[in-house]
Write a protein that holds these residues in place. Structure first.
Motif, PDB file in Angstrom:
ATOM      1  N   LEU A 507       1.226  -1.058  -0.071  1.00 14.64           N
ATOM      2  CA  LEU A 507       0.220  -0.042   0.255  1.00 14.64           C
ATOM      3  C   LEU A 507       0.597   1.447  -0.377  1.00 14.64           C
ATOM      4  O   LEU A 507       0.356   2.163  -0.860  1.00 14.64           O
ATOM      5  CB  LEU A 507      -0.549  -0.389   1.078  1.00 14.64           C
ATOM      6  CG  LEU A 507      -2.400  -0.678   1.151  1.00 14.64           C
ATOM      7  CD1 LEU A 507      -2.560  -0.866   2.335  1.00 14.64           C
ATOM      8  CD2 LEU A 507      -3.430  -0.405   0.257  1.00 14.64           C
ATOM      9  N   LEU A 508       2.366   0.922   0.790  1.00 19.62           N
ATOM     10  CA  LEU A 508       3.027   2.181   0.982  1.00 19.62           C
ATOM     11  C   LEU A 508       3.476   2.696  -0.735  1.00 19.62           C
ATOM     12  O   LEU A 508       4.272   3.912  -1.087  1.00 19.62           O
ATOM     13  CB  LEU A 508       3.973   1.706   1.697  1.00 19.62           C
ATOM     14  CG  LEU A 508       5.084   3.060   2.144  1.00 19.62           C
ATOM     15  CD1 LEU A 508       4.401   4.385   3.061  1.00 19.62           C
ATOM     16  CD2 LEU A 508       6.062   2.686   3.394  1.00 19.62           C
ATOM     17  N   ASP A 509       3.627   1.603  -1.206  1.00 16.92           N
ATOM     18  CA  ASP A 509       3.706   1.608  -2.677  1.00 16.92           C
ATOM     19  C   ASP A 509       3.132   2.130  -3.935  1.00 16.92           C
ATOM     20  O   ASP A 509       3.311   3.307  -4.229  1.00 16.92           O
ATOM     21  CB  ASP A 509       4.609   0.345  -3.054  1.00 16.92           C
ATOM     22  CG  ASP A 509       6.242   0.035  -2.346  1.00 16.92           C
ATOM     23  OD1 ASP A 509       6.708   0.956  -2.010  1.00 16.92           O
ATOM     24  OD2 ASP A 509       6.705  -1.396  -3.388  1.00 16.92           O
ATOM     25  N   PHE A 510       1.999   1.153  -3.410  1.00 21.19           N
ATOM     26  CA  PHE A 510       0.804   2.246  -3.918  1.00 21.19           C
ATOM     27  C   PHE A 510       0.905   3.873  -3.839  1.00 21.19           C
ATOM     28  O   PHE A 510       0.108   4.544  -5.034  1.00 21.19           O
ATOM     29  CB  PHE A 510      -0.327   1.674  -3.934  1.00 21.19           C
ATOM     30  CG  PHE A 510      -0.227   0.805  -5.174  1.00 21.19           C
ATOM     31  CD1 PHE A 510      -0.935   0.275  -5.982  1.00 21.19           C
ATOM     32  CD2 PHE A 510       0.337  -0.675  -5.009  1.00 21.19           C
ATOM     33  CE1 PHE A 510      -1.018  -0.687  -6.768  1.00 21.19           C
ATOM     34  CE2 PHE A 510      -0.004  -1.697  -5.534  1.00 21.19           C
ATOM     35  CZ  PHE A 510      -0.475  -1.907  -6.842  1.00 21.19           C
ATOM     36  N   SER A 511       1.000   4.424  -3.128  1.00 19.05           N
ATOM     37  CA  SER A 511       1.230   5.649  -2.423  1.00 19.05           C
ATOM     38  C   SER A 511       2.476   6.542  -3.160  1.00 19.05           C
ATOM     39  O   SER A 511       2.308   7.737  -3.476  1.00 19.05           O
ATOM     40  CB  SER A 511       0.640   5.872  -1.073  1.00 19.05           C
ATOM     41  OG  SER A 511      -0.515   5.088  -0.544  1.00 19.05           O
ATOM     42  N   SER A 544      -7.279   1.169   0.624  1.00 19.10           N
ATOM     43  CA  SER A 544      -7.425   1.740  -0.777  1.00 19.10           C
ATOM     44  C   SER A 544      -7.778   1.169  -1.813  1.00 19.10           C
ATOM     45  O   SER A 544      -8.145   1.466  -2.977  1.00 19.10           O
ATOM     46  CB  SER A 544      -7.061   3.400  -0.185  1.00 19.10           C
ATOM     47  OG  SER A 544      -5.801   2.205  -0.860  1.00 19.10           O
ATOM     48  N   LEU A 545      -7.432  -0.630  -2.264  1.00 19.52           N
ATOM     49  CA  LEU A 545      -7.487  -1.558  -3.169  1.00 19.52           C
ATOM     50  C   LEU A 545      -8.609  -2.215  -3.296  1.00 19.52           C
ATOM     51  O   LEU A 545      -8.758  -2.908  -4.072  1.00 19.52           O
ATOM     52  CB  LEU A 545      -6.081  -2.375  -3.194  1.00 19.52           C
ATOM     53  CG  LEU A 545      -5.193  -1.244  -3.363  1.00 19.52           C
ATOM     54  CD1 LEU A 545      -3.616  -2.104  -3.423  1.00 19.52           C
ATOM     55  CD2 LEU A 545      -4.964  -0.130  -4.771  1.00 19.52           C
ATOM     56  N   ARG A 546      -9.542  -1.871  -2.505  1.00 16.42           N
ATOM     57  CA  ARG A 546     -11.047  -2.515  -2.003  1.00 16.42           C
ATOM     58  C   ARG A 546     -11.940  -2.267  -3.939  1.00 16.42           C
ATOM     59  O   ARG A 546     -11.543  -0.735  -4.016  1.00 16.42           O
ATOM     60  CB  ARG A 546     -11.003  -1.985  -1.475  1.00 16.42           C
ATOM     61  CG  ARG A 546     -13.279  -2.852  -0.938  1.00 16.42           C
ATOM     62  CD  ARG A 546     -13.852  -1.932   0.256  1.00 16.42           C
ATOM     63  NE  ARG A 546     -15.271  -3.026   0.423  1.00 16.42           N
ATOM     64  CZ  ARG A 546     -15.641  -4.112   0.691  1.00 16.42           C
ATOM     65  NH1 ARG A 546     -14.631  -4.345   1.740  1.00 16.42           N
ATOM     66  NH2 ARG A 546     -16.872  -4.146   0.237  1.00 16.42           N
ATOM     67  N   GLY A 547     -12.290  -2.986  -4.870  1.00 23.86           N
ATOM     68  CA  GLY A 547     -12.625  -2.698  -5.903  1.00 23.86           C
ATOM     69  C   GLY A 547     -11.641  -2.959  -7.107  1.00 23.86           C
ATOM     70  O   GLY A 547     -11.954  -2.834  -8.229  1.00 23.86           O
ATOM     71  N   LYS A 548     -10.179  -2.645  -6.415  1.00 25.00           N
ATOM     72  CA  LYS A 548      -9.333  -2.487  -7.926  1.00 25.00           C
ATOM     73  C   LYS A 548      -8.662  -3.908  -7.375  1.00 25.00           C
ATOM     74  O   LYS A 548      -7.520  -4.081  -7.874  1.00 25.00           O
ATOM     75  CB  LYS A 548      -8.640  -1.080  -7.604  1.00 25.00           C
ATOM     76  CG  LYS A 548      -9.726   0.057  -7.478  1.00 25.00           C
ATOM     77  CD  LYS A 548      -8.521   1.070  -7.542  1.00 25.00           C
ATOM     78  CE  LYS A 548     -10.157   2.434  -6.984  1.00 25.00           C
ATOM     79  NZ  LYS A 548      -9.114   3.792  -7.214  1.00 25.00           N
TER      80      LYS A 548
END
Length: 1009
Positions: A507-511, A544-548
């Motif tokens: 998640l940190l990477d995605f941010s 935040s990746l829910r649905g993705k």
């Protein structure tokens, strides 16, 4: 000579080349006339010489013009229909009662019997007037356009000019017959594409690389526009693939040419073209050539996975080929015993038979009475490294004993496969290795990061208490069996904690990773099992990746899966958990439909499908250009590992400079070995006696560094060339800033300043890389002084321009925000990385390590260079991470200095030096916890302990006090920071200097924020 004359001189020379060396007629300068892509009198003259009547010629020309002028269709559609007429001819009949005669517009078999010609400055009237520099006509039909540029103008300008000319607002109609679109200059050579090819997809040809007798432009015009090859490429190598027209890359062309020779001899062999280099296109073109040139031939494409079988069918159909996909083993044999279909695809498993008790007897029965197949069968074995051995392949050989086998693989055959591969396929037909594809920019190089998630029991006492409570009344054997069970449970429980950390990490990477936080990039996570994949999916549902995010595995839920799973404890077993997770994820779709929708979204709309979690599926044959990062949490090796990491090596424009591998399983040694094998020139089965015989060419580091320095300074000088004399400070400020009192001037010149800052930074890095080695790099004293003066000049110029334009800001007022961004970036990119070479592309890293192992490189000078490379990487890590734990990294720095001094004094052997420096690197990779007491559970605790004179009690007290007293969102808020400082102040005997020192360390620890 005027500068503007240079392009003209190039054009005159090229025209002469076409006339004298290639045998083309010169049609003249057509600047002052309006021209079309079909010259009727030239075409009619060619057809007349072939004995075609005037009436049929007129009818053929009329039909060609009708097809050419379908203005309601797209350029792609019109070009495709015209191509069909050019390739196959035009059916013509003079009366309704007679049979149609096919009028061939070219003599494809005898290139020299066609009329090849070149015209220059060909004026074409469309929505606007355009004038291609050169047009190649064959029998009066325009087949290629060439845009030439002077040596100082980028070939990209010619490419973009060609692309603009194809637009509806230009001369789109002229390109309906065009098969090749070329652009070139004397410095960069030739680039080629076709209609609709985007700028970044224009290709380089490569052949006879040791021949540099001509400049690159002339050399490759002679190669590509040779009459025979020019027509051959157009006839045998053009592909209309689902809306995109394609030409072959040079390795695909030569791979197919070699395969044609094997096919003519009916000799089996292997095509090794690395992952992502376009094996599917080779398959389609080779299959088409075989079927067209051998009326008795049949081609069967065999894969070992259902998704690959589906993909093969799709690729062939999109290319306009009719292919039959078998439904079962019985269907496969049935089709092979009939004369049609001539082209089919199947799974290798369909050659087998279920529930065979005595395989050898079954095999012998097949051999003694094989099916009576029809035709000459050519088998394309996709992913040949997996299907080259085993019972199914033996059956396939027995059923199709006279077939020719062409193996396709993205990975070479390892030594252990040598004997089997020779028996099944024979030798390599053609090879195109990973490093070649990276060098040709066909695929991306890979950046490797190893990350460690440490696992410790949070409370051993509680574990013992639990175990004792559960084992009361049990005998020793029962306790032993329960301990085994507990060992398994412990792994599951500890992995849950570990998985949570990995999820947070991703998640940190995605941010923070630009490639993932943008709308253009996404990632894959490889889990160790379907259960783990589902666990990961569940964890991501609260983020935040829910649905993705989605799971793609071989599992498809069926009601019978959990019939016997309920244990009455109110908890799910692993099977129940997987089953329920899938039901929730699939919704009203079945697994196949869900998978197709997810893959489509992942490829076409990466912003809506950011992460796919897989186990085995999609790790081969799945091309998603947006896929940028592969997270590996599964033990992998050899072919499987290499194929997996190549999921992220597809090109995707400037937003994706590398593919990234993030490894949570300490697989670097296996990755290194795989890359070394897959770039080795000695991987062919004819010469490969042992893997150790292979070698990798080691780059000349200093030569490369010197070339980069010269290249980067030249780019900088080119940028500054337009600055007006006397080129003093005022002239530079005017050029890069305009009038600094006018905001609009600063805005208009902003792009120039950005380029200046970018190019100076690149030049500075190149200078720093070689600054201490000018003599070793064979610079003269004059050259050394020249580059040093340039360095000093551009350092001052950049600073002056920054101050003049106001681009320099006082960071004090932005310190909190900047610190937040910097800390997050370092956390995402570097702080969890444990490999000491983390900023090297994978190929360079493997080559660097190989140089240490290669005896031929084991000279004093090479050892010195290798040692300095290692030391510099370690030193950089120490400097980068110093603020996290100054005491620890000071100690590591001292150790490094001690090792360096011993090496320079010759007080230790090179082998002992390597051992010590690797031990130091290992300590650095483990971070400050390598020698910490077991009571310290977190990095923050260890940092406090190391920097409080190893006072364990004080470190633990301060850690607890920080966690208890820290306000929410304290970081960057001076008032809340003072609350935390007061906590430290009370525990550190009210020593203000100590408070400030320790506070700086606390700020760096992610766990306290």
């Amino acid at each position: 000579m005027k500068i503007g004359d240079i392009e003209r001189k190039t054009q005159e020379r090229v025209i002469e080349l076409f006339q004298k060396d290639l045998g083309y007629d010169y049609l003249g300068n057509w600047k002052d006339q309006s021209n079309k892509n079909i010259v009727p009198n030239l075409l009619a003259n060619f057809l007349s010489k072939r004995g075609i009547s005037d009436s049929k010629i007129a009818r053929a020309l009329d039909l060609l013009h009708q097809t050419n002028n379908q203005y309601g269709k797209s350029l792609y559609e019109r070009n495709k229909e015209v191509y069909s007429l050019l390739r196959y001819g035009i059916p013509v009949k003079e009366s309704a009662s007679e049979n149609a005669e096919t009028i061939a517009l070219f003599d494809w078999e005898h290139p020299d019997k066609n009329h090849f010609a070149i015209a220059e400055e060909v004026t074409v009237m469309g929505k606007s007037e355009k004038r291609p520099d050169l047009v190649l006509y064959v029998n009066g039909i325009a087949l290629a356009v060439i845009e030439l540029k002077k040596a100082t103008t980028s070939v990209s300008e010619g490419i973009r000019q060609n692309i603009r000319n194809q637009s509806k607002d230009a001369i789109e109609d002229f390109f309906t017959t065009i098969q090749m679109v070329l652009a070139g200059n004397d410095t960069e050579g030739l680039r080629y594409g076709t209609i609709g090819t985007g700028e970044k997809f224009f290709l380089n040809w490569k052949e006879d690389i040791d021949d540099h007798s001509r400049n690159l432009l002339d050399k490759y015009l002679l190669k590509i526009c040779n009459k025979q090859r020019f027509l051959e490429i157009i006839y045998d190598f053009v592909l209309f693939d689902g809306g995109i027209k394609k030409l072959p890359r040079y390795h695909q062309y030569f791979g197919i040419k070699s395969a044609q020779d094997f096919v003519k001899r009916k000799e089996s062999g292997i095509i090794w073209h690395t992952q992502g280099s376009g094996k599917s296109l080779v398959m389609v073109l080779l299959a088409r050539w075989i079927l067209e040139n051998n009326p008795n031939a049949r081609v069967a494409v065999i894969t070992d996975r259902d998704e690959l079988d589906t993909q093969i069918e799709r690729v062939f159909k999109q290319s306009g080929e009719t292919i039959y996909r078998t439904r079962s083993g019985k269907d496969l044999i049935s089709q092979l015993t009939n004369a049609t279909p001539r082209l089919l695809c199947s799974l290798i498993h369909k050659f087998g038979k279920n529930n065979v008790e005595d395989f050898d007897a079954y095999l012998e029965s097949i051999k003694s009475n094989p099916p009576q197949t029809k035709g000459e069968i050519f088998l394309f074995i996709d992913e040949a490294h997996r299907t080259q051995s085993g019972k199914l392949h033996r059956l396939m050989k027995a059923i199709l004993k006279d077939a020719t086998f062409i193996g396709f693989t993205g990975t070479p055959l390892l030594r252990k496969d040598k004997q089997t591969s020779e028996d099944v396929f024979g030798r390599y037909i053609h090879q195109y290795r990973f490093n070649e594809a990276v060098r040709d920019e066909v695929v991306l190089d890979l950046m490797y990061e190893a990350r460690d998630i440490d696992q410790r029991l949070s409370s051993p006492e509680k574990v013992d208490e639990w175990f004792n409570a559960k084992t009361k009344g049990l005998n020793d054997y029962q306790r032993k069996e329960l301990k085994k069970k507990w060992g398994t449970m412990q792994k599951v429980l500890s992995s849950k904690s570990r998985m949570e950390k990995i999820v947070s990490d991703i998640l940190l990477d995605f941010s923070n990773r630009p490639a993932l936080s943008s709308q253009y990039g996404n990632a894959m996570l490889v889990a160790g099992s379907i259960y783990e994949a589902c666990k990961y999916y569940k964890l991501f549902q609260d983020t935040s990746l829910r649905g993705k995010c989605a799971v793609i595995t071989s599992y498809a839920p069926k009601k019978g899966d959990i019939r016997t799973e309920d244990i009455g404890e109110g908890t799910d077993t692993e099977k129940e958990f997987v089953y329920n997770t899938y039901l929730s994820m699939l919704g009203d779709k079945d697994a196949d439909r869900f998978e197709e929708d997810v893959k489509k979204a992942f490829i076409e709309t990466p912003a809506l499908m950011k992460l796919i979690i897989v186990v085995d599926k999609l790790l081969t044959g799945f091309d998603a250009p947006a896929c940028t990062v592969l997270y590996i949490d599964k033990n992998m090796q050899d072919h499987g590992l290499f194929q997996a990491i190549c999921r992220v090596n597809r090109l995707n424009g400037e937003t994706k400079p590398f593919g990234y591998i993030v490894d949570y399983k300490d697989l670097f040694k296996k990755v290194e070995n795989a890359i070394e094998v897959y770039t080795s020139e000695l991987a062919s089965v004819e010469t490969q006696s042992s893997h150790e015989d292979g070698s990798i060419t080691v780059k000349d580091r200093l030569k490369t560094a010197r070339e980069k320095l010269e290249e980067h300074l030249e780019a900088l000088e080119t940028l500054c060339e337009p600055v007006e004399p006397p080129k003093d400070s005022l002239a530079y400020r005017r050029y890069f800033c305009g009038n600094t009192e006018k905001p609009e001037d600063l805005e208009d010149t902003e792009f120039l300043r950005i380029n200046l800052y970018k190019l100076t930074a690149t030049f500075f890095r190149s200078f720093a890389n070689i600054a201490n080695e000018f003599e070793e790099a064979n610079f003269t004293k004059k050259e050394e002084n020249y580059y040093k003066s340039k360095f000093e000049f551009y350092v001052k110029l950049r600073q002056e321009i920054k101050i003049s334009s106001g681009d320099v800001i006082d960071l004090k007022s932005y310190e909190a925000d900047m610190r937040h961004l910097i800390d997050h970036y370092i956390q995402a990119e570097e702080s969890k990385i444990v490999s000491m070479f983390e900023n090297l592309p994978l190929l360079e890293l493997v080559e660097s390590l190989s140089s240490l192992k290669d005896e031929s490189a084991n000279t004093p000078r090479n050892r010195e260079a290798s040692a300095e490379t290692i030391e510099n990487n370690i030193r950089q890590k120490i400097i980068r991470d110093h603020l996290l734990d100054p005491a620890f990294y000071n100690k590591m720095s001292e150790l490094l200095q001690e090792i360096i001094m011993e090496r320079k004094k010759g007080a230790t052997s090179y082998e002992n030096y390597l051992k010590r420096v690797m031990e130091l690197a290992k300590k650095l990779s483990q971070g400050n916890r390598s020698d910490a007491p077991t009571e310290l559970k977190t990095q923050g605790q260890v940092a406090l302990y190391n920097n409080l004179n190893q006072n364990l009690e004080l470190a633990l007290k301060l850690h607890d006090a920080i966690n208890f007293n820290r306000p929410d969102d304290w970081y960057g808020n001076p008032t809340k920071e003072n609350v935390l400082k007061k906590t430290i102040y009370d525990l550190l005997d009210k020593n203000i200097e100590e408070v400030e020192r320790i506070f700086k360390i606390i700020v760096e620890q992610p766990e306290y924020r």
